[in-house]
Design a protein around this motif. Structure first.
Motif, PDB file in Angstrom:
ATOM      1  N   PRO A  78       0.809  -1.229   0.000  1.00  0.00           N
ATOM      2  CA  PRO A  78       0.000   0.000   0.000  1.00  0.00           C
ATOM      3  C   PRO A  78       0.835   1.269   0.000  1.00  0.00           C
ATOM      4  N   TRP A  79       2.015   1.256   0.643  1.00  0.00           N
ATOM      5  CA  TRP A  79       2.788   2.487   0.735  1.00  0.00           C
ATOM      6  C   TRP A  79       3.396   2.897  -0.608  1.00  0.00           C
ATOM      7  N   THR A  80       3.636   1.916  -1.498  1.00  0.00           N
ATOM      8  CA  THR A  80       4.125   2.232  -2.845  1.00  0.00           C
ATOM      9  C   THR A  80       3.008   2.190  -3.871  1.00  0.00           C
ATOM     10  N   GLN A  81       1.831   1.727  -3.441  1.00  0.00           N
ATOM     11  CA  GLN A  81       0.674   1.563  -4.330  1.00  0.00           C
ATOM     12  C   GLN A  81       1.046   0.720  -5.542  1.00  0.00           C
ATOM     13  N   SER A  82       1.790  -0.342  -5.299  1.00  0.00           N
ATOM     14  CA  SER A  82       2.188  -1.258  -6.360  1.00  0.00           C
ATOM     15  C   SER A  82       2.514  -2.610  -5.755  1.00  0.00           C
ATOM     16  N   TYR A  83       2.743  -3.577  -6.618  1.00  0.00           N
ATOM     17  CA  TYR A  83       3.070  -4.912  -6.141  1.00  0.00           C
ATOM     18  C   TYR A  83       4.559  -5.031  -5.846  1.00  0.00           C
ATOM     19  N   GLN A 125       6.463  -9.579  -8.644  1.00  0.00           N
ATOM     20  CA  GLN A 125       5.203 -10.233  -8.295  1.00  0.00           C
ATOM     21  C   GLN A 125       3.995  -9.615  -8.985  1.00  0.00           C
ATOM     22  N   ALA A 126       4.214  -8.709  -9.904  1.00  0.00           N
ATOM     23  CA  ALA A 126       3.089  -8.090 -10.606  1.00  0.00           C
ATOM     24  C   ALA A 126       2.324  -9.165 -11.379  1.00  0.00           C
ATOM     25  N   PRO A 127       1.023  -9.310 -11.126  1.00  0.00           N
ATOM     26  CA  PRO A 127       0.251 -10.377 -11.773  1.00  0.00           C
ATOM     27  C   PRO A 127      -0.052 -10.140 -13.243  1.00  0.00           C
ATOM     28  N   SER A 128       0.234  -8.960 -13.747  1.00  0.00           N
ATOM     29  CA  SER A 128      -0.065  -8.635 -15.142  1.00  0.00           C
ATOM     30  C   SER A 128       0.827  -7.493 -15.592  1.00  0.00           C
ATOM     31  N   TYR A 129       0.987  -7.362 -16.898  1.00  0.00           N
ATOM     32  CA  TYR A 129       1.730  -6.225 -17.441  1.00  0.00           C
ATOM     33  C   TYR A 129       1.091  -4.916 -17.002  1.00  0.00           C
ATOM     34  N   PHE A 130      -0.235  -4.888 -16.928  1.00  0.00           N
ATOM     35  CA  PHE A 130      -0.944  -3.666 -16.547  1.00  0.00           C
ATOM     36  C   PHE A 130      -0.892  -3.415 -15.048  1.00  0.00           C
ATOM     37  N   ALA A 131      -0.367  -4.357 -14.291  1.00  0.00           N
ATOM     38  CA  ALA A 131      -0.192  -4.163 -12.852  1.00  0.00           C
ATOM     39  C   ALA A 131       1.134  -3.487 -12.532  1.00  0.00           C
ATOM     40  N   ARG A 132       1.912  -3.206 -13.554  1.00  0.00           N
ATOM     41  CA  ARG A 132       3.177  -2.506 -13.360  1.00  0.00           C
ATOM     42  C   ARG A 132       2.989  -1.024 -13.675  1.00  0.00           C
ATOM     43  N   TRP A 158     -11.538   3.940 -20.391  1.00  0.00           N
ATOM     44  CA  TRP A 158     -12.299   2.869 -19.744  1.00  0.00           C
ATOM     45  C   TRP A 158     -11.392   1.682 -19.411  1.00  0.00           C
ATOM     46  N   TRP A 159     -10.524   1.299 -20.353  1.00  0.00           N
ATOM     47  CA  TRP A 159      -9.646   0.154 -20.117  1.00  0.00           C
ATOM     48  C   TRP A 159      -8.685   0.413 -18.950  1.00  0.00           C
ATOM     49  N   MET A 160      -8.107   1.598 -18.899  1.00  0.00           N
ATOM     50  CA  MET A 160      -7.159   1.909 -17.827  1.00  0.00           C
ATOM     51  C   MET A 160      -7.877   2.096 -16.488  1.00  0.00           C
ATOM     52  N   LEU A 161      -9.137   2.523 -16.518  1.00  0.00           N
ATOM     53  CA  LEU A 161      -9.914   2.576 -15.283  1.00  0.00           C
ATOM     54  C   LEU A 161     -10.143   1.158 -14.753  1.00  0.00           C
ATOM     55  N   LEU A 162     -10.430   0.233 -15.649  1.00  0.00           N
ATOM     56  CA  LEU A 162     -10.599  -1.158 -15.252  1.00  0.00           C
ATOM     57  C   LEU A 162      -9.305  -1.727 -14.682  1.00  0.00           C
ATOM     58  N   MET A 163      -8.172  -1.414 -15.327  1.00  0.00           N
ATOM     59  CA  MET A 163      -6.879  -1.908 -14.845  1.00  0.00           C
ATOM     60  C   MET A 163      -6.528  -1.283 -13.483  1.00  0.00           C
ATOM     61  N   THR A 164      -6.843  -0.006 -13.313  1.00  0.00           N
ATOM     62  CA  THR A 164      -6.608   0.649 -12.022  1.00  0.00           C
ATOM     63  C   THR A 164      -7.448  -0.003 -10.932  1.00  0.00           C
ATOM     64  N   ALA A 165      -8.707  -0.296 -11.262  1.00  0.00           N
ATOM     65  CA  ALA A 165      -9.591  -0.932 -10.287  1.00  0.00           C
ATOM     66  C   ALA A 165      -9.106  -2.329  -9.929  1.00  0.00           C
ATOM     67  N   ALA A 166      -8.505  -3.018 -10.883  1.00  0.00           N
ATOM     68  CA  ALA A 166      -8.082  -4.398 -10.656  1.00  0.00           C
ATOM     69  C   ALA A 166      -6.763  -4.489  -9.891  1.00  0.00           C
ATOM     70  N   TYR A 167      -5.854  -3.524 -10.098  1.00  0.00           N
ATOM     71  CA  TYR A 167      -4.490  -3.713  -9.607  1.00  0.00           C
ATOM     72  C   TYR A 167      -3.976  -2.629  -8.656  1.00  0.00           C
ATOM     73  N   PHE A 168      -4.681  -1.523  -8.510  1.00  0.00           N
ATOM     74  CA  PHE A 168      -4.134  -0.434  -7.713  1.00  0.00           C
ATOM     75  C   PHE A 168      -5.175   0.134  -6.751  1.00  0.00           C
ATOM     76  N   HIS A 169      -4.685   0.655  -5.633  1.00  0.00           N
ATOM     77  CA  HIS A 169      -5.493   1.364  -4.635  1.00  0.00           C
ATOM     78  C   HIS A 169      -6.448   0.423  -3.891  1.00  0.00           C
ATOM     79  N   THR A 170      -6.904   0.905  -2.755  1.00  0.00           N
ATOM     80  CA  THR A 170      -7.886   0.178  -1.960  1.00  0.00           C
ATOM     81  C   THR A 170      -9.291   0.529  -2.455  1.00  0.00           C
ATOM     82  N   TRP A 171     -10.272  -0.229  -1.997  1.00  0.00           N
ATOM     83  CA  TRP A 171     -11.654   0.038  -2.388  1.00  0.00           C
ATOM     84  C   TRP A 171     -12.065   1.466  -2.028  1.00  0.00           C
TER      85      TRP A 171
END
Length: 344
Positions: free
Chosen positions: A78-83, A87-94, A295-308
């Motif tokens: 959480p402090w870096t807001q990244s994996y 350990q990034a589960p996807s290219y879009f998680a980086r 829309w695609w990057m919003l979906l990727m942000t929702a999937a891989y970054f930040h808390t609910w």
């Protein structure tokens, strides 16, 4: 016995924008002669469906992060807001993915570019490729500037640190140092004044620290929703010329009555044919590309970054801005006279 409702147009003499003569007339907003049901404070069914895509996308991405094994089992910091590294589960998680670096990070540049491409290329807003400032162009520009000022205040500067950074500190956050103890990176409070005195996320990062302890409104969610919602609300009625949408929108008149809004045409503006009004030009195509990527990057942000909760507050701030600029003027005639309404 059914009551018959008539529709009429009202002509009001105004000075011409081109020559200043008082003889020019403007056909005012076409309204029904009888009051209508419905609140001017609420979006139409089409607008509500469009806006519902945003929380739906955030929910979909968040559920994916919980249910997909690769995302669920990866270590999120959480402090870096990244994996964690490797350990990034996807290219879009980086954070280094090309779409994040060259699209989201400079998202307002792309939003601005396609907005003005649309503004000066589509015949529904004025003579194509002609820089003359028609009423519709001027009011659209005022709407864009209003949204841009709020974007700057939230993410860039608000009489010092932006609102996102101020809210982080107001909720107990501060800059802290990162220590590597050989087992894992642990975030600790630093007693050094250089860290504790950093007032912005950028300043904290520049001296090797990280935000810790406060609530961080998702700037990515805010930016992606704000820019794309603004483009959608400009494109739908002003360019696609959806008669049903224009008729369905409700406005409050100076007399306090609720009416339906339609097209307003200035005498010094060239009429737009149906084929011209519905055609896709470079501005519309550019807007659709940005809308799709947003829309695609919003979906990727929702999937891989930040808390609910961080994503939820980013959504709320973006929706608050859109409501103030695009929906509130329908119920406030004085404000509507200044910023107008798309397609009217």
């Amino acid at each position: 016995m059914a009551t018959r409702r008539s529709t009429h147009r009202v002509e009001v003499p105004i000075p011409s924008a081109s020559n200043g003569t008082p003889g020019s007339k403007r056909t005012a907003t076409k309204i029904d002669s009888a009051p209508l049901a419905g609140s001017p404070f609420l979006p139409t069914a089409l607008e509500a469906t469009l806006l519902a895509l945003y929380p739906g996308t955030l929910l979909l991405g968040s559920l994916f992060s919980l249910l997909h094994p690769a995302a669920r089992d990866a270590t999120y910091q959480p402090w870096t807001q990244s994996y964690a590294p490797d350990q990034a589960p996807s290219y879009f998680a980086r954070k280094s993915n090309v779409f994040n670096v060259y699209f989201v990070k400079i998202g307002w540049f792309w939003t601005t570019l396609v907005f003005f491409m649309l503004l000066f290329s589509h015949p529904s807003l004025g003579p194509p490729l002609n820089p003359v400032l028609t009423r519709r162009r001027l009011q659209a520009t005022l709407r864009y500037l209003s949204v841009t000022v709020i974007w700057i205040a939230v993410t860039q500067w608000f009489f010092g640190p932006p609102i996102i950074d101020r809210s982080f500190r107001w909720t107990g956050g501060q800059c802290a140092a990162v220590y590597d103890e050989g087992v894992e990176d642990q975030l600790k409070r630093a007693e050094m004044g250089d860290f504790r005195g950093a007032a912005t996320h950028a300043a904290c990062k520049a001296i090797g620290g990280q935000w810790a302890g406060g609530h961080d409104i998702s700037g990515h969610v805010f930016l992606l929703i704000l820019g794309s919602a603004m483009l959608w609300l400009e494109v739908l009625p002003a360019v696609l010329r959806n008669e049903g949408l224009r008729e369905a929108r409700r406005i409050k008149t100076n007399g306090g009555l609720v009416r339906s809004a339609s097209i307003e045409i200035d005498a010094d503006e060239q009429p737009v044919s149906d084929s011209q009004s519905t055609e896709l030009g470079i501005g519309v195509r550019g807007a659709l590309v940005v809308l799709g990527l947003s829309w695609w990057m919003l979906l990727m942000t929702a999937a891989y970054f930040h808390t609910w909760f961080e994503k939820f507050t980013g959504l709320l701030v973006a929706f608050g801005t859109i409501y103030a600029v695009y929906f509130l003027p329908r119920a406030v005639p004085a404000l509507r006279q200044v910023v107008g309404m798309p397609g009217v």
